[in-house]
Design an enzyme around this catalytic site. Sequence first.
Site, short mmCIF file in Angstrom:
data_model
loop_
_atom_site.label_atom_id
_atom_site.label_comp_id
_atom_site.label_asym_id
_atom_site.label_seq_id
_atom_site.Cartn_x
_atom_site.Cartn_y
_atom_site.Cartn_z
N MET A 163 24.31 9.35 1.99
CA MET A 163 24.07 10.63 2.64
C MET A 163 24.40 10.53 4.14
O MET A 163 24.94 11.46 4.73
CB MET A 163 22.62 11.05 2.43
N LYS B 2 -17.55 -1.00 5.47
CA LYS B 2 -17.99 -2.07 4.57
C LYS B 2 -19.49 -1.98 4.24
O LYS B 2 -19.89 -2.08 3.08
CB LYS B 2 -17.67 -3.42 5.21
N PHE C 260 -11.95 -7.08 13.80
CA PHE C 260 -10.83 -7.62 13.01
C PHE C 260 -10.35 -6.58 11.99
O PHE C 260 -11.15 -6.00 11.25
CB PHE C 260 -11.28 -8.89 12.29
N GLN C 261 -9.07 -6.33 11.98
CA GLN C 261 -8.44 -5.35 11.07
C GLN C 261 -9.04 -3.96 11.18
O GLN C 261 -9.12 -3.24 10.20
CB GLN C 261 -8.48 -5.84 9.62
N GLU D 193 0.82 -1.22 0.00
CA GLU D 193 0.00 0.00 0.00
C GLU D 193 0.85 1.27 0.00
O GLU D 193 0.43 2.29 -0.51
CB GLU D 193 -0.96 0.02 1.18
#
Lengths: 173, 590
Positions: B480, B163, B113-114, B51
Amino acid sequence: MEHIISVTLENKSGALSRVAGLFSGRGFNIESLSVAPTLDPSVSMMTVVTNGDERIIEQILKQLNKIIDVIKVVDLNESDAVSRESALIKVHARSEDRAEALRIADIFRANVIDSSPTSYTIEVTGDVQKIHAIIQLLQPLGIKEIVRTGRIAIAREPVRTVATQSRPLAKAN
Amino acid sequence: MAQLTGAEIFVEALKREGVKTIFALPGGVVLKIFDVLHQQKDIEVILTRHEQAAGHMAEGYAKATGKPGVALITSGPGMTNVVTALADAYMDSVPMVCFSGQVPTALIGNDAFQEADNIGLSRPCTKYNFLVKDVNDLAQTIKEAFYIASTGRPGPVLVDIPKDISMEKAEFKYPDSVSIRGYNPTYEGSKWKIKQAADAIMKARRPVIYIGGGVQLSGASAEVRELAEMTQIPVNQTLMALGAFPGQHPLSLGMLGMHGTYVANMAIHYSDLVVAIGARFDDRVTGKVSEFCPSAKIIHIDIDPTSIRKNIHVDVPIVGDCKCVLQELNNVLRATVNGDQKELRKPWWDQLTEWKTAHPLSYRQEPDQLIKPQYLIDRIYQLTKDRDPVVSTDVGQHQMWAAQYFHLTKPNTWLTSGGLGTMGFGFPAALGAQAAYRDRLVLCIAGDGSVQMNTQELATAVIEKLPVKVFIINNRFHGMVRQWQDLFYEGRYACSYLDQSPDFVKLAEAYGAAGLRVQKVSEVDDGIREAMAIDKPVFIDVPVYQFENCYPMIPAGGCNHEMILEDPPELQKRQGATGKAESKDTILTA
Ligand SMILES: Cc1cc2nc3c(=O)[nH]c(=O)nc-3n(C[C@H](O)[C@H](O)[C@H](O)COP(=O)(O)OP(=O)(O)OC[C@H]3O[C@@H](n4cnc5c(N)ncnc54)[C@H](O)[C@@H]3O)c2cc1C
Ligand SMILES: Cc1ncc(C[n+]2csc(CCOP(=O)(O)OP(=O)(O)O)c2C)c(N)n1
Ligand SMILES: [Mg+2]
């Protein structure tokens, strides 16, 4: 320097945390913050007491204005405003102290709004100095608990808004 | 009127917004939306492997096209993964709309959940966010999200869709316009202030124009050019403004700031007037604030009032859009400018030319030694500039060298992570730009450290046929970091040596992409040409000299006219003692 800022904002979930998040995220100071709906139920009014030098206050005002849920921001230091704070003070009041407690309340035009055999609950409203003073006088009796509202303030006459956002304009491109 | 499900409303709304491509990764709570997307052809769905990369692709798409990029991800871990990209887009003002799935409304707050607090997670790193609680609000919310993301100072907006909202039905009505009472960006600048700015410009003897990312975002390149040419004022660019003014234009002094050119930094330091346009006086640019431009008056044009006087005192603040304000300013100036500006500015330009010639950007490439990173980037530039490429970078030394040596001429061709400095940005951002412009040449100048933060997107590149060319400036170091350790930590390389990178050629091949390695100076040009000829994504691994440092450099908190121009003597001595030897290094000896 201390500034009292009045913020008109959308009365919806999340709006308050955007303001609170702004102050914590950018390290600005909040002395007190109070918020409640207005006559228009879709709008809330918030009073924030903060402090900082001129540059910081300018940033705070601009950053508040930038929040999309914020409709209007007024720096009340720019004008004549009155501010008040309320406190509920639960003080020990054994028989020998009861008269003294009532006397102090009376001097400050405070109300006793609850009492028990061992305590009084005193409600007081005023400017910050007044609240400090009554607390100081009640302290020898023994303060059990204290709850303060934080300051609320209102301008005495119409003031200039610091809104840098003016009327909507179509994007030219 | 027909009732549509939330998922169908979502797709219809995106079509109305003209969205052609979205970057997405599914999960339980967004399956309904994916199911609807799967059954239509107007919107292309690019499945990413992470993602974060979906977010950066949306950013790359947005930076290259100027239109909002769109990402769609699931709840919980999908959301937490995209936070880096949101924060990146927020810092760099990238227009982007991210849709996240959320657990069903009835379960919100139950540690379902999640579940994650998507609104809370994204609040500090988005311009605005919405939780859709009623399917009847969905279309309006999407309209507002695109409007907020792309107007005023652009930025990322998150829309959190539970959802059940994607399954419930409502009538579809797409609003034509939006009005939000707390949000009215100012585009036109105050005429009075613009007049003051014009007066200051006419009076100045050592003026500089300092342009920033706002010029790209506002599409004001032509106006900046007109202003500069009309008044013969030199133009400094921030890292975010590269390409918004032609890098090779005679009035260009190049990038300013920490790794900017000597002349750009000297010019701003000794100027008597700074015309800041869509730039935000970042600390990488100002150095020590109290000694920034000690004798200059400052004009600042910015659409966001908070950018003005945030770090630096401004004498003439102008809130407005660069393009609108500059059109007006140019009108005023056109009527006032008289006499030969070249002649008028000659003393200033003599001084600038002296600075320019005293310390131009430079590097030494011995033909039989290891490839120098600057040489490589210089050659990539020379061999591709005619094709007008889009160039993305990761973060580190290679990013700064790309900024110094790749002279872009057009806006929206430079994709880099400036404000957040997100390693791993370059490759997915390049893929996003390539998805927008299938036929254009899209290059990524990557670091061996940074690129490893998103190599999984090789799969996306291959499957979606996005033939980006990724040059890995392989110094086997977090270069760097190593540079700072060499300059400020007595050469103690704590966690900067990268001794176990994969074989990038094999890695690319394992995914079905092409891999090349260029090892010798004499192979560089052919290697670049070969890569350009391959019609697939290519990783070009280029082992370079490990200890090259990026100069000029203004140490953090230093003053703009006090630049380090080469390795200081104690560093040269230290490296001389160890023979400046390459570290034990397997890739190189091959
Ligand atoms: C390793 C590293 C080194 C770096 N070194 C340097 C360096 O040497 N030099 C350098 O310059 N940067 C450097 N940076 C980048 C630096 O951190 C900042 O990101 C950058 O300087 C900010 O650029 P900017 O001022 O153009 O602002 P941006 O972040 O591009 O902001 C744009 C400004 O324009 C305004 N704006 C947006 N839209 C409009 C509009 N339509 N009209 C008017 N105004 C608008 C915004 O409100 C904002 O104030 C470095 C970054 C990294 C990671
Ligand atoms: C996600 C992230 N983590 C850490 C950093 C700190 N950091 C800045 S540059 C850098 C090294 C980058 O190495 P590489 O990609 O190889 O580039 P080089 O400097 O060697 O060209 C690191 C670790 C960062 N910018 N981003
Ligand atoms: Mg490296």
